[in-house]
Write an enzyme that holds these catalytic residues in place. Sequence first.
Site, PDB file in Angstrom:
ATOM      1  N   ASN A 138      -7.988  -2.731  13.942  1.00 32.80           N
ATOM      2  CA  ASN A 138      -9.354  -3.053  13.503  1.00 32.80           C
ATOM      3  C   ASN A 138      -9.362  -4.266  12.561  1.00 32.80           C
ATOM      4  O   ASN A 138     -10.370  -4.558  11.935  1.00 32.80           O
ATOM      5  CB  ASN A 138     -10.003  -1.843  12.829  1.00 32.80           C
ATOM      6  CG  ASN A 138      -9.233  -1.382  11.594  1.00 32.80           C
ATOM      7  OD1 ASN A 138      -8.259  -2.036  11.195  1.00 32.80           O
ATOM      8  ND2 ASN A 138      -9.654  -0.286  10.991  1.00 32.80           N
ATOM      9  N   ASP A 163       0.816  -1.211   0.000  1.00 34.03           N
ATOM     10  CA  ASP A 163       0.000   0.000   0.000  1.00 34.03           C
ATOM     11  C   ASP A 163       0.853   1.266   0.000  1.00 34.03           C
ATOM     12  O   ASP A 163       2.071   1.211   0.193  1.00 34.03           O
ATOM     13  CB  ASP A 163      -0.971  -0.010   1.192  1.00 34.03           C
ATOM     14  CG  ASP A 163      -0.310  -0.402   2.504  1.00 34.03           C
ATOM     15  OD1 ASP A 163       0.929  -0.429   2.570  1.00 34.03           O
ATOM     16  OD2 ASP A 163      -1.038  -0.679   3.481  1.00 34.03           O
ATOM     17  N   GLU A 211      -9.701  -1.947   4.922  1.00 31.32           N
ATOM     18  CA  GLU A 211     -10.398  -1.633   6.161  1.00 31.32           C
ATOM     19  C   GLU A 211     -11.649  -2.512   6.307  1.00 31.32           C
ATOM     20  O   GLU A 211     -12.174  -3.024   5.309  1.00 31.32           O
ATOM     21  CB  GLU A 211     -10.837  -0.164   6.132  1.00 31.32           C
ATOM     22  CG  GLU A 211      -9.679   0.837   6.090  1.00 31.32           C
ATOM     23  CD  GLU A 211      -9.054   1.094   7.461  1.00 31.32           C
ATOM     24  OE1 GLU A 211      -8.956   0.149   8.263  1.00 31.32           O
ATOM     25  OE2 GLU A 211      -8.641   2.238   7.710  1.00 31.32           O
ATOM     26  N   HIS A 265      -7.388  -4.620   9.866  1.00 31.96           N
ATOM     27  CA  HIS A 265      -7.049  -4.372   8.461  1.00 31.96           C
ATOM     28  C   HIS A 265      -5.739  -5.042   8.075  1.00 31.96           C
ATOM     29  O   HIS A 265      -4.846  -5.221   8.900  1.00 31.96           O
ATOM     30  CB  HIS A 265      -7.081  -2.877   8.096  1.00 31.96           C
ATOM     31  CG  HIS A 265      -5.982  -2.028   8.620  1.00 31.96           C
ATOM     32  ND1 HIS A 265      -6.201  -0.831   9.267  1.00 31.96           N
ATOM     33  CD2 HIS A 265      -4.638  -2.163   8.575  1.00 31.96           C
ATOM     34  CE1 HIS A 265      -5.055  -0.273   9.586  1.00 31.96           C
ATOM     35  NE2 HIS A 265      -4.084  -1.066   9.180  1.00 31.96           N
TER      36      HIS A 265
HETATM   37  C1  GLP Z   1      -0.649   0.404   8.618  1.00 33.39           C
HETATM   38  C2  GLP Z   1      -0.262  -0.398   7.368  1.00 33.39           C
HETATM   39  C3  GLP Z   1      -0.485  -1.873   7.570  1.00 33.39           C
HETATM   40  C4  GLP Z   1       0.085  -2.305   8.905  1.00 33.39           C
HETATM   41  C5  GLP Z   1      -0.648  -1.600  10.008  1.00 33.39           C
HETATM   42  C6  GLP Z   1      -0.193  -2.004  11.393  1.00 33.39           C
HETATM   43  O1  GLP Z   1      -1.966   0.833   8.621  1.00 33.39           O
HETATM   44  N1  GLP Z   1      -0.955   0.012   6.196  1.00 33.39           N
HETATM   45  O2  GLP Z   1       0.100  -2.583   6.495  1.00 33.39           O
HETATM   46  O3  GLP Z   1      -0.030  -3.693   9.056  1.00 33.39           O
HETATM   47  O4  GLP Z   1      -0.430  -0.218   9.856  1.00 33.39           O
HETATM   48  O5  GLP Z   1       0.935  -1.284  11.752  1.00 33.39           O
HETATM   49  P1  GLP Z   1       1.878  -1.600  12.963  1.00 33.39           P
HETATM   50  O6  GLP Z   1       2.708  -2.740  12.537  1.00 33.39           O
HETATM   51  O7  GLP Z   1       2.689  -0.339  13.127  1.00 33.39           O
HETATM   52  O8  GLP Z   1       1.007  -1.892  14.122  1.00 33.39           O
END
Ligand code: GLP
Length: 243
Positions: A136, A67, A143, A138
């Site tokens: 959440n 992404d 989402e 995702h």
């Molecule tokens: C972001 C990214 C995701 C990632 C998520 C969790 O929203 N787009 O790909 O998995 O955050 O992030 P973290 O690993 O910092 O908890």
Amino acid sequence: MKIMKAKDYDELSRKAANIIASQVIMKPDCVLGLATGSSPLGTYKELIDWYNRGDLDFSNVKSVNLDEYKGLTRDNDQSYYYFMYNNLFKHINIDMANTNVPDGTEPDSETACSKYNAIIESVGGIDLQLLGIGHNGHIGFNEPADECPKLTHCVDLQASTIEANKRFFASIDDVPKQAYTMGIQTIMQAKKVLLIASGADKAPIMKAAFFGPVTPHVPASILQLHPDCTVVADEAALSQCDL
Ligand code: GLP
């Protein structure tokens, strides 16, 4: 689905890196699907160590990232391109021409997404997709919703995601409100999926995603249906799961 419990973040990072390293060793020209966020940072550090020891060669590896924030340029220090370059790519011998991140600077969502779908198709799909998980549920920026978008699409980020990601920005107003993300079908078509999670704050969503029903309201739950999905998480993240 295989769930591997690590005692802490360092151990989970080593285990995850070992799985990715074995993929690269077994198929030196593999396609890695890569992720951003704080979860994979330790994994990337371990892979850099593998490379520095002379045990891993990325020269024929291709990558597609999950992404990118819509509207951020590659040199913006919060763009996922910048993240990938600084936390992994510049430290290893991957050919930058073989790395791919959705183009956040393309204002037309349809153009940006169809170009990215074409790139994923041209590399022949993903051998191993690395994922984190949002609070959440995702994955990428897919989402919770009533249905699962299949291919790369533009998403309106949920308030909870903007809130969670504001720690990286000067203020909450600077967090982009939209992003381009790979879709659920593309992730599910990866030959292998490796999801990593760390910390007690992820415990409720880990239980919901991997021990609850499969539902687009918890996007990661669909991974229960993937034929080769490994979850590597630390004790804190798995503390609400019956293992
Ligand atoms: C972001 C990214 C995701 C990632 C998520 C969790 O929203 N787009 O790909 O998995 O955050 O992030 P973290 O690993 O910092 O908890």
